[in-house]
Design a protein around this motif. Structure first.
Motif, PDB file in Angstrom:
ATOM      1  N   ASN A 178      39.876  42.648  40.678  1.00 30.84           N
ATOM      2  CA  ASN A 178      38.810  43.647  40.754  1.00 30.84           C
ATOM      3  C   ASN A 178      38.320  43.868  39.328  1.00 30.84           C
ATOM      4  N   ASP A 214      36.297  40.048  42.870  1.00 32.87           N
ATOM      5  CA  ASP A 214      35.260  41.071  42.915  1.00 32.87           C
ATOM      6  C   ASP A 214      34.690  41.248  41.509  1.00 32.87           C
ATOM      7  N   THR A 241      33.160  38.295  46.218  1.00 34.04           N
ATOM      8  CA  THR A 241      32.218  39.358  46.553  1.00 34.04           C
ATOM      9  C   THR A 241      31.540  39.863  45.294  1.00 34.04           C
ATOM     10  N   GLU A 299      28.994  45.832  47.827  1.00 38.80           N
ATOM     11  CA  GLU A 299      29.460  45.731  49.202  1.00 38.80           C
ATOM     12  C   GLU A 299      30.944  46.068  49.317  1.00 38.80           C
ATOM     13  N   ARG A 300      31.674  46.015  48.206  1.00 40.74           N
ATOM     14  CA  ARG A 300      33.071  46.422  48.217  1.00 40.74           C
ATOM     15  C   ARG A 300      33.360  47.512  47.193  1.00 40.74           C
ATOM     16  N   THR A 301      32.706  47.455  46.019  1.00 38.74           N
ATOM     17  CA  THR A 301      32.954  48.399  44.928  1.00 38.74           C
ATOM     18  C   THR A 301      31.742  49.311  44.758  1.00 38.74           C
ATOM     19  N   VAL A 342      31.200  40.711  55.292  1.00 29.23           N
ATOM     20  CA  VAL A 342      31.720  42.031  55.572  1.00 29.23           C
ATOM     21  C   VAL A 342      31.142  42.554  56.882  1.00 29.23           C
TER      22      VAL A 342
END
Length: 337
Positions: free
Chosen positions: A191, A216, A243, A247-249, A331
């Motif tokens: 991340n 990420d 990613t 969309e995730r963070t 996702v």
């Protein structure tokens, strides 16, 4: 900060004891002081609210393990840390994390997981690998970390978004095995928030992970010579998920952080997607073997990249394509990456 020394000439520190027994000194300063000659760090105690109502927030063990003195690395089984790999009797997560933290504090983070007959048990604890750290074992079949949680087994987290910097993290020569069928996380998570320089090499990620490796906003990443066979039978699983954006963070606005990613010479097995690539710049997927996937390579939003010299065998469904290009990410509800 506390040091051990029998040097009677140390100034600026408070000595405990006298004569031959006065081997300990302590001082309280805003930044770490230089180590006096013929001395050794024992611990660092971090406080808040001083002067006045002081409270201890962190105690860091500053002692140097014998493994570093002998060979220049931090051995997780060193008595200072105490990892056992003793047939599931001991949870080794705290010991391994202590070695990672100690190497980070000392500024020479090279942490070794020796080979063993039984796996090192992490329970539900995620290991956090600091920046600048090489975290390595004795090979695919010898140094196994067994994780029973639902998140990430091994993680690097820059703590930043929309940023950049030098992570310099290497993870190599070990097995990461997920044992919880309800897992919704990865075996390895980077991340990165835009930070750079990662190597994942000669690692086997296996068992019940939704993602084998998750990138990420990671930049300048090399993933090579690995066996990723996680996610078999798990819906919407991927051996690697790349990613980008938010969309995730949350708060990550740029779509161009997942940049310069080289994925080559790996064996990928049995998840829904082999590589699910949800965007970024300059991604190279080359010389890999994909086996037993519904869709081996899924691309959505990649600006520039190369896919060549891969072998696609044993797809899970007749007539399913080896490469799918889409404008929808993987996702749930997948937006445009």
């Amino acid at each position: 900060t506390i040091i051990s020394s029998r040097n009677n000439g140390i100034t600026g520190w408070t000595r405990t004891g006298s004569g031959a027994t006065g081997a300990y000194y302590h001082t309280c300063v805003a930044t770490q002081p230089p180590l006096p000659p013929n001395s050794a760090w024992l611990m660092q105690i971090i406080t808040t609210g001083c002067p006045g109502a002081c409270a201890i927030t962190t105690v860091n063990d500053m002692r140097t393990p014998s493994s570093y003195v002998r060979a220049g690395y931090y051995d997780v089984t060193d008595p200072l840390y105490g990892a056992k790999a003793d047939d599931s009797i001991t949870n080794d997560a705290i010991a391994i994390q202590s070695a990672l933290d100690a190497g980070n504090i000392a500024g020479h983070c090279k942490v070794y997981v020796p080979g063993s007959v039984f796996p090192y048990i992490l329970g539900t604890t995620t290991l956090n690998v600091p920046a600048g750290c090489t975290f390595y074992g004795e090979g695919y079949a010898r140094s196994e970390l067994q994780y029973a949680g639902t998140g990430s087994a091994v993680r690097y987290n820059s703590g930043e978004v929309n940023s950049s910097g030098f992570a310099r993290v290497t993870i190599t020569d070990m097995v990461i095995n997920g044992t919880n069928a309800a897992n919704t996380g990865p075996g390895i998570e980077l991340n990165a928030g835009g930070f750079s320089y990662f190597i994942i090499q000669r690692v086997r990620v296996t068992g019940s992970f939704l993602y084998g490796i998750l990138l990420d906003a990671a930049e300048i990443v090399t993933i090579k010579d690995n066996i990723i066979d996680s996610g078999s039978g798990i819906a919407n699983s991927a051996n690697i998920w790349i990613t980008n954006g938010n969309e995730r963070t949350a708060g990550q606005t740029s779509l161009n952080y997942s940049t310069v990613i080289r994925i080559h010479d790996n064996q990928f097995n049995s998840s829904r997607w082999g590589v699910a690539d949800d965007g970024g710049l300059w991604h190279y997927i080359e010389n890999n073997n994909f086996n037993g996937h519904l869709i081996p390579v899924y691309l959505a939003g990649v600006t520039v990249g190369t896919i060549r010299n891969n072998n696609f065998e044993g797809n899970a469904s007749t007539g399913i394509m080896d490469l799918q290009v889409s404008d929808r990410s993987i996702v749930a509800g997948g937006g445009t990456p």
